[in-house]
Write an enzyme that holds these catalytic residues in place. Structure first.
Site, short mmCIF file in Angstrom:
data_model
loop_
_atom_site.label_atom_id
_atom_site.label_comp_id
_atom_site.label_asym_id
_atom_site.label_seq_id
_atom_site.Cartn_x
_atom_site.Cartn_y
_atom_site.Cartn_z
N LYS A 17 39.05 41.64 39.55
CA LYS A 17 38.83 40.24 39.93
C LYS A 17 39.92 39.76 40.88
O LYS A 17 39.65 39.05 41.85
CB LYS A 17 38.82 39.34 38.67
CG LYS A 17 37.70 39.69 37.70
CD LYS A 17 37.80 38.87 36.43
CE LYS A 17 39.01 39.19 35.56
NZ LYS A 17 39.00 40.54 34.97
N GLY A 41 45.89 39.86 33.67
CA GLY A 41 46.78 40.52 34.62
C GLY A 41 45.95 40.82 35.84
O GLY A 41 45.10 41.72 35.81
N HIS A 42 46.11 40.04 36.89
CA HIS A 42 45.30 40.20 38.09
C HIS A 42 46.18 40.76 39.20
O HIS A 42 47.15 40.13 39.61
CB HIS A 42 44.68 38.85 38.50
CG HIS A 42 43.71 38.32 37.48
ND1 HIS A 42 43.06 37.13 37.59
CD2 HIS A 42 43.28 38.86 36.30
CE1 HIS A 42 42.28 36.95 36.55
NE2 HIS A 42 42.41 37.99 35.75
#
Ligand code: GDP
Ligand code: IMO
Ligand code: MG
Length: 426
Positions: A17, A41-42
């Site tokens: 994402k 956690g992106h």
């Protein structure tokens, strides 16, 4: 003006994402997070730099874009400031363009402590949470014990609310010598950071309505994935928020008409971190190959992610509950290491093949996936930006997915960098 887009994960999180939001942010004016917390956690890659964002929306690296953290997010106030400061040292200034809802609930140090205590109590049946205090914070919100961002500006109220926690959470906190159980310490620490929140707290719902009326393009950023949704995922092995589109409406205070396109993020295979059923999970050499090729280690906890084949049954569920219009297929390049690729098309249970995810966990835990086999392409496709340049076997794989889900593929990701992307024409 293009339509507003909402990006939601369609699996068990970590679909990519962050990369997609970072990419789409370029053509948006506003990026808004609506649920979850620092369990997310992106990861985004900008040139040689890797950034992992937990609370700050993934569009932040684009100068001038406005970022909002909505009321549906549970915010670790210390973690958020650390993230902002770390961005600052990396040359990304959020001043005047990152705002947080005054109504967002705070994740307190004692929530993290309780997360640990509860996971230990569950023992072998533990959920495998990120230990970021998410469940305990959402529980307080729903039970109406929560402390909100706005409370930071009213010292007496904050003090009273903190003192009250000692009573309502005596079971966990009484006599506990961990400093996270110490309300005096927490109060002092919160008073220290309160002025920084005064500068950034707003009514996000009002702001978004204003911006939307001015024709600004809004990108809604989901965290986690459909199968981790508290209501519609693999309960109780879920997170504690609505990770699906409904979460965006209540988590930002917007109506459905503000959401234009629903874009589901689908990793070309499946991963899951933590406990719970995972029908297409692999335990063999292929899992090792995918885990290594895809660097499948948690962005928040560093845990090795469980790995398995693409699961069209759960993806159909994700598309339905989100009303997905289009999908972004990520990490297609990772499958380049395989001779053959399997895709789960149905679940078999008690001799019957079904197309739907059973709502009962015990049933879901015993289904056997029915697979369809595809030839691999055994080529490095990393960085390809043109659909027609993909090997025929890879195109065949994508076409099958789109057809089976009845959705359009909006983009295909062939690597972790922004440029490693195939944008499909409408
Ligand atoms: P998120 O939580 O959905 O934002 O995903 P994560 O950032 O936790 O995990 C996705 C990982 O895959 C990150 O390390 C990304 O940099 C990486 N990634 C994203 N898209 C691709 C891709 O197409 N190919 C490869 N090889 N890596 C990707
Ligand atoms: P992003 O946004 C993958 C999982 C945890 C655990 C369960 C409950 O990066 O996709 P929690 O700490 O939320 O109470 O944990 O949910 N989980 C995630 N898995 N990606 C995430 O976020 C996740 N956030 C939570 O591993 O199984
Ligand atoms: Mg992640």
């Amino acid at each position: 003006m293009g339509r507003n887009i909402i990006v939601v994960g369609c699996q068990w999180g970590d679909e990519g994402k962050g990369k997609v939001v970072d990419l789409l942010a370029e053509k948006s004016d506003i990026i808004a997070r609506f649920q979850g917390g620092a369990n997310a956690g992106h990861t985004i890659h900008i040139e040689d730099k890797r950034l992992i964002l937990h609370l700050v929306p993934s569009g932040v690296t684009h100068p001038g874009k406005i970022c909002y953290i909505g009321n549906g997010v549970v915010v670790d106030p210390f973690g958020l400031l650390e993230e902002i400061d770390s961005l600052h040292t990396q040359g990304i200034d959020t001043a005047g363009r990152l705002f947080i809802s005054a109504a967002a609930n705070l994740v307190m140090p004692y929530h993290k402590l309780i997360d640990v205590i509860e996971e230990n109590r569950r023992g072998g049946d533990c959920l495998g949470t990120t230990l970021r205090g998410i469940g305990p914070a959402y529980r307080d919100k729903v039970a109406r014990w929560g402390i909100r961002v706005a409370d930071l500006q009213v010292p007496q109220r904050l003090r009273a609310k903190l003192d009250n926690q000692v009573k309502t959470k005596a079971e966990y906190l009484a006599g506990n010598t961990d400093e996270r159980a110490d309300m005096n310490k927490t109060y002092d620490a919160l008073m220290n950071i309160a002025p920084r929140f005064r500068e950034i707290m707003v009514d996000v719902s009002l702001e978004l309505q204003k911006q939307n009326r001015q024709g600004k393009k809004i990108l809604f950023e989901g965290a986690q994935g459909a199968m981790l949704d508290i209501d519609l995922g693999t309960y109780p092995f879920t997170t504690s928020s609505n990770t699906t589109v409904g979460g965006a409406l209540t988590g930002l205070g917007v109506g459905p008409s503000m959401i234009g396109e629903v874009m589901g993020i689908v990793k070309a295979y499946t991963t899951r971190v933590g406990g719970g059923p995972f029908p297409t999970e692999l335990m063999d050499d292929i899992a090792v190959c995918l885990r290594e090729a895809g660097s499948e280690y948690g962005a928040t906890t560093g845990r090795a992610r469980r790995v398995g084949w693409l699961d069209l049954v759960s993806l159909r569920h994700a598309c339905r509950i989100n009303g997905v219009d289009s999908i972004a297929v990520t990490k297609l390049d990772v499958l380049g290491c395989l001779d053959k690729i399997q895709v789960c098309t149905q679940y078999e249970n008690d001799g019957f093949a079904g197309e739907d995810v059973p709502l009962d966990l015990a049933t879901l835990s015993q289904v056997k996936p029915v697979y369809r086999e595809f030839p691999g392409w055994k080529t490095d496709i990393c960085g390809i930006t043109d659909y027609s340049k993909l090997p025929a076997a890879a195109r065949n794989y994508l076409d099958f997915i789109a057809e089976a889900l009845g959705v359009r593929i909006a983009l295909v990701s062939t690597g972790s960098r922004r440029s490693d992307t195939i944008m499909m024409n409408d």
